[in-house]
Design an enzyme around this catalytic site. Sequence first.
Site, PDB file in Angstrom:
ATOM      1  N   ARG A   1       0.821  -1.213   0.000  1.00 42.58           N
ATOM      2  CA  ARG A   1       0.000   0.000   0.000  1.00 42.58           C
ATOM      3  C   ARG A   1       0.853   1.260   0.000  1.00 42.58           C
ATOM      4  O   ARG A   1       0.481   2.271  -0.609  1.00 42.58           O
ATOM      5  CB  ARG A   1      -0.963  -0.031   1.195  1.00 42.58           C
ATOM      6  CG  ARG A   1      -2.056  -1.073   0.962  1.00 42.58           C
ATOM      7  CD  ARG A   1      -3.055  -1.212   2.080  1.00 42.58           C
ATOM      8  NE  ARG A   1      -4.168  -2.057   1.623  1.00 42.58           N
ATOM      9  CZ  ARG A   1      -5.165  -2.469   2.391  1.00 42.58           C
ATOM     10  NH1 ARG A   1      -5.223  -2.120   3.670  1.00 42.58           N
ATOM     11  NH2 ARG A   1      -6.124  -3.238   1.883  1.00 42.58           N
TER      12      ARG A   1
ATOM     13  N   HIS B   1      -7.351   0.192  -6.508  1.00 41.45           N
ATOM     14  CA  HIS B   1      -6.638  -1.074  -6.275  1.00 41.45           C
ATOM     15  C   HIS B   1      -5.934  -1.090  -4.912  1.00 41.45           C
ATOM     16  O   HIS B   1      -5.818  -0.071  -4.255  1.00 41.45           O
ATOM     17  CB  HIS B   1      -5.685  -1.407  -7.430  1.00 41.45           C
ATOM     18  CG  HIS B   1      -4.511  -0.503  -7.625  1.00 41.45           C
ATOM     19  ND1 HIS B   1      -3.478  -0.826  -8.472  1.00 41.45           N
ATOM     20  CD2 HIS B   1      -4.191   0.715  -7.089  1.00 41.45           C
ATOM     21  CE1 HIS B   1      -2.582   0.143  -8.460  1.00 41.45           C
ATOM     22  NE2 HIS B   1      -2.978   1.082  -7.638  1.00 41.45           N
ATOM     23  N   GLU B   2      -5.524  -2.248  -4.485  1.00 35.36           N
ATOM     24  CA  GLU B   2      -4.883  -2.434  -3.180  1.00 35.36           C
ATOM     25  C   GLU B   2      -5.756  -1.921  -2.040  1.00 35.36           C
ATOM     26  O   GLU B   2      -5.240  -1.384  -1.054  1.00 35.36           O
ATOM     27  CB  GLU B   2      -3.509  -1.751  -3.137  1.00 35.36           C
ATOM     28  CG  GLU B   2      -2.407  -2.517  -3.831  1.00 35.36           C
ATOM     29  CD  GLU B   2      -2.075  -3.831  -3.105  1.00 35.36           C
ATOM     30  OE1 GLU B   2      -1.684  -4.764  -3.820  1.00 35.36           O
ATOM     31  OE2 GLU B   2      -2.196  -3.931  -1.888  1.00 35.36           O
ATOM     32  N   GLY B   3      -7.056  -2.114  -2.164  1.00 28.68           N
ATOM     33  CA  GLY B   3      -7.989  -1.629  -1.138  1.00 28.68           C
ATOM     34  C   GLY B   3      -8.481  -0.240  -1.482  1.00 28.68           C
ATOM     35  O   GLY B   3      -7.703   0.710  -1.472  1.00 28.68           O
TER      36      GLY B   3
ATOM     37  N   GLN C   1      -9.651   1.614   3.015  1.00 27.56           N
ATOM     38  CA  GLN C   1      -8.603   2.260   3.817  1.00 27.56           C
ATOM     39  C   GLN C   1      -9.215   2.965   5.028  1.00 27.56           C
ATOM     40  O   GLN C   1      -8.651   2.957   6.122  1.00 27.56           O
ATOM     41  CB  GLN C   1      -7.822   3.302   2.983  1.00 27.56           C
ATOM     42  CG  GLN C   1      -7.139   2.747   1.741  1.00 27.56           C
ATOM     43  CD  GLN C   1      -6.221   1.577   2.010  1.00 27.56           C
ATOM     44  OE1 GLN C   1      -5.476   1.587   2.991  1.00 27.56           O
ATOM     45  NE2 GLN C   1      -6.290   0.559   1.177  1.00 27.56           N
TER      46      GLN C   1
END
Lengths: 600, 600
Positions: B299, B442-444, B449
């Site tokens: 992240r 992407h990536e959460g 978050q």
Amino acid sequence: MADTTNPLISDRDVDFLLYEVLGVERLCALPYFADHSRETFTLFLDSVRRFARDVLFPTYRPVDEEPAKFVDGRIKAHPVLHKVVPRMVDLGVLSATRPVDVGGQQMPMTVSALANAYLMAANLSASGYLWLTTGAAHLIEAFGDDWVKQEFMARMYSGEYTGTMALTEPGAGSSLADVRTKATPTADGHYLIEGAKIFISGGDHDMADNVVHMTLARIEGAPAGIKGVSLFAVPRMRPEGDALVFNDVNTAGAVHKIGWRGLPSLVLNYGESGDCRGWLVGEPHKGISYMFQMMNEARIMVGFNGASTAAVAYQESLNYARTRPQGRPLRAKDPTTAQVPIIEHADVRRMLLRQKAIVEGAFSLLATTSMYADLAAHEEDEAGRKRAFLLVDLLTPVAKSFPAEWGFESNTLAVQIHGGYGYTSEYLPEAWMRDQKLNSIHEGTTGIQSMDLLGRKVVAAQGAAMQALKEEVQAACDRARSAGVDEAWSKQLEAAFDGIASLTMTLAGIGMQGEPERMMRHSVHYLQLFSIFVVGWQWLLQAAVSAEARAAGKGDDAFYAGKLKAAQYWFATEVPRIAQLAALVRSEDDSYDSMQDDWF
Amino acid sequence: MADTTNPLISDRDVDFLLYEVLGVERLCALPYFADHSRETFTLFLDSVRRFARDVLFPTYRPVDEEPAKFVDGRIKAHPVLHKVVPRMVDLGVLSATRPVDVGGQQMPMTVSALANAYLMAANLSASGYLWLTTGAAHLIEAFGDDWVKQEFMARMYSGEYTGTMALTEPGAGSSLADVRTKATPTADGHYLIEGAKIFISGGDHDMADNVVHMTLARIEGAPAGIKGVSLFAVPRMRPEGDALVFNDVNTAGAVHKIGWRGLPSLVLNYGESGDCRGWLVGEPHKGISYMFQMMNEARIMVGFNGASTAAVAYQESLNYARTRPQGRPLRAKDPTTAQVPIIEHADVRRMLLRQKAIVEGAFSLLATTSMYADLAAHEEDEAGRKRAFLLVDLLTPVAKSFPAEWGFESNTLAVQIHGGYGYTSEYLPEAWMRDQKLNSIHEGTTGIQSMDLLGRKVVAAQGAAMQALKEEVQAACDRARSAGVDEAWSKQLEAAFDGIASLTMTLAGIGMQGEPERMMRHSVHYLQLFSIFVVGWQWLLQAAVSAEARAAGKGDDAFYAGKLKAAQYWFATEVPRIAQLAALVRSEDDSYDSMQDDWF
């Protein structure tokens, strides 16, 4: 993977604005609109809606995927546009608002613009050919002589020709004072035009016999600056006897816009062979003032573009959120249960309600502003016309920039709700996000709107415009109170108005002391807080009407409940920003103003 | 029409962060970094910077214009990537931070990541192959057995193979609990893998011998939910004797991403022929927990992607604003005077300073977080490691989402500054705007978050993470006071921390009462205010260092003056939003939470 059932814009919301919020039928009491009634409005709206959904929307993706082509010096429009644009003309939208004696229907702009919004939502590029043509023809209607009207205006209103606005030059984007295109008078009455224009939307295509460019140029010997710029009608093909002959308006190339890809944006060279003829519209050197007189209408149209583009994306993301299963409620600990549609996640509803608040707030503001425009043009008593005009003039920079700026955020949320899929061109939200971005740039950037609002509009007529706005806002507050809407919202709005009025006085005072830069330093922040306020007023009004409807037991409770929730959202999340932004403006923080080039 | 002199990222700013703000050289006192010094950092940074500017940046436009092709079931990378990707590998960035015994250089992540940022700014897609590979290899390094390390990790760190993260499935995007890919044990030690993954970045290409997919799958009979998901190394080609044979990982198609167009995003089908072998990494059913342990790093890398993409666009718009003449100052009434570069208009400087504040604020946060990550991994005493880890863990959701969200706005401003030209693909800002949008997804997603921050991070370890942050912020405030920085800023920041701490307690209390939905209702607003606060801390720190430098007569006044102006901007425009957002969160406004599906 577009949602083929996308309604583009909520009919229920449009009808709510027209008939419940604004009571647009009362316009029919005015002589200009006397032949109209709710029935004629409905007929018109329904035919446009049907066309927009069934015929026009399916053309959006192909046109976006295959932009207009530049081949051998000419622009070829997408084949599907050849089919649908003439049918759009047949709907009667080109001259709907214009007088019967120029072929129009004397329809209120309020109705016509909301109908047009469906076309914009369905295919922004395709609709662009139409409202650009209407705008160009309207300029001639207002300022042109009989010959120009007959040759060009009439053919534009009928759809035989299309029109453009040819203002921008490579060295003069926002700065119209720097227009350098030359116009040389001839003994035959016309002028010879020579120069280059850029970003001319719809500047060439093969869908009509002719394109008429409303062109700003400088007559030889004219004063420098904006007071030396004249307006000309410069057709691509000029009439000679019964024939149309090439008028030396050359398409030098197309810029590759990232959106609106069916409406080419061109570089035009006038008079490469020294034989480009233009006909003066109105008096010499008054071109900019004519443009300014048409500017409100053009800018309100851009506002409609923005609201429509946000609306269709909102509808798409709403449908997606209702049908896409993903994850479970926070409380659900059992992973063997079925996943829920993402609309059940509070943060997705946050994004949807924000979109709703922006989209419907924007349409409400635009419809209200259009109603004032109708009154400004057709109210019977002069005082009424004047007051309505002041309101149009005051609200236009907000009606233009709010849908562009907040609308872009709304379009971005539609992408976000689609998750990874939203980041692909298999889905449409990214295309609408691209389309939307233009609206903060063309027809006066957001920065220019902010200077127009603070530098001209709020200080206009010794404060008469702000006084008129205050009365309108107060009426909404009173109505909301009577309807039993949360008292706190009316109080918030009244306090906000007082704060804005006082801030405006302070800033005007700084300007009058001869410090315009200091006065204008935070103009964009001023525009932001003013926009939140104005849209807050619109939400209070909608809340009042909704509360009245519920109290009257009108049914349709879900619709009104949604309206009240969107209003609640606006007052909880946006209206409190007004005070914070006002404090910033008042602080005169000089961070960026004092920033030097080499400090960056 | 790109600015070929675009520096991508300011070297002066990076050096300022490394050596003046963070004093990164002090890491060299730790055993892991003992072979390093400012000299080795400079050598590394300089070689990467040179490559990024001279070799990689010129590839950006061609790669964006011609995405990777899907031909006969395989992906063909752009020809220019075949040339530059191996040269990127030669720079040593793949394993720079890894231990010498796996082929690495034991470089601090703080230095390595800032060097990588130049590659990201130069060509985000091209750089993606590298950090995805590093991430995949690092997973094996941390949890894999010797065979898997030797076969896959070593070859990824050397650049012989590339790697991917294969988490997402068509029916399980953000919801990893719903992973359905199956893994069936065999007597030979490997598993047979069957299922489909989607959005697999770099999932196939023709630039390396092999691609290793770090794949989440469910072993038959595993528990439902995230506690039944295991991690496998699944290569496209598997080793058999001395040969590589096809491992039945099939590229079913590519989605058409709107940015990062050189890095294909694929649909992969595993085991269409029943012969796809995967090797378990770590223990069964612990895949998600392994992913979580690597998630901070991944992240933070996405944060660097965002900051870098905003940085290159900021530099481009800065150069444009310095060179594009348009209009005149408000006071200049004489239209015959020359037009001025648009940087002389206050509103353009506003947009530029906002970009600077976002870009440099983001890099400062990312560098600081990376420094904590270096300390968390390599500090000598356990208490120090633990404290640093808490800070990394706490700051990661902000370091990931702030550059994505604020960075997108910054990228949008770069388009706006370019005016009509910014709306064309002849200029690059629109491409960077497209690239940036992925980082909030992407990536959460940003929503995820926000739930990570509020639901886990700020309440972690009985408040120890927040306590550590408080100490860091207090140190910055004290340092700013000593340096003579505007006292009001320290006070603003201290008051903001107290407000956030109290708000957090209130929300945690609601959660502990068993009302997680109510606690999390405004998690995105909480993330926003927390982000403004954390970046405010970074700006105060930068202001303190700048004031010290000026007091010490270090020269370079323009640079430090710019830093102080950007800090001033942040404290004047952003920090006051914290209180407004905190009041919103505290109000528990339920507008969207109580919104019903049929009310939209």
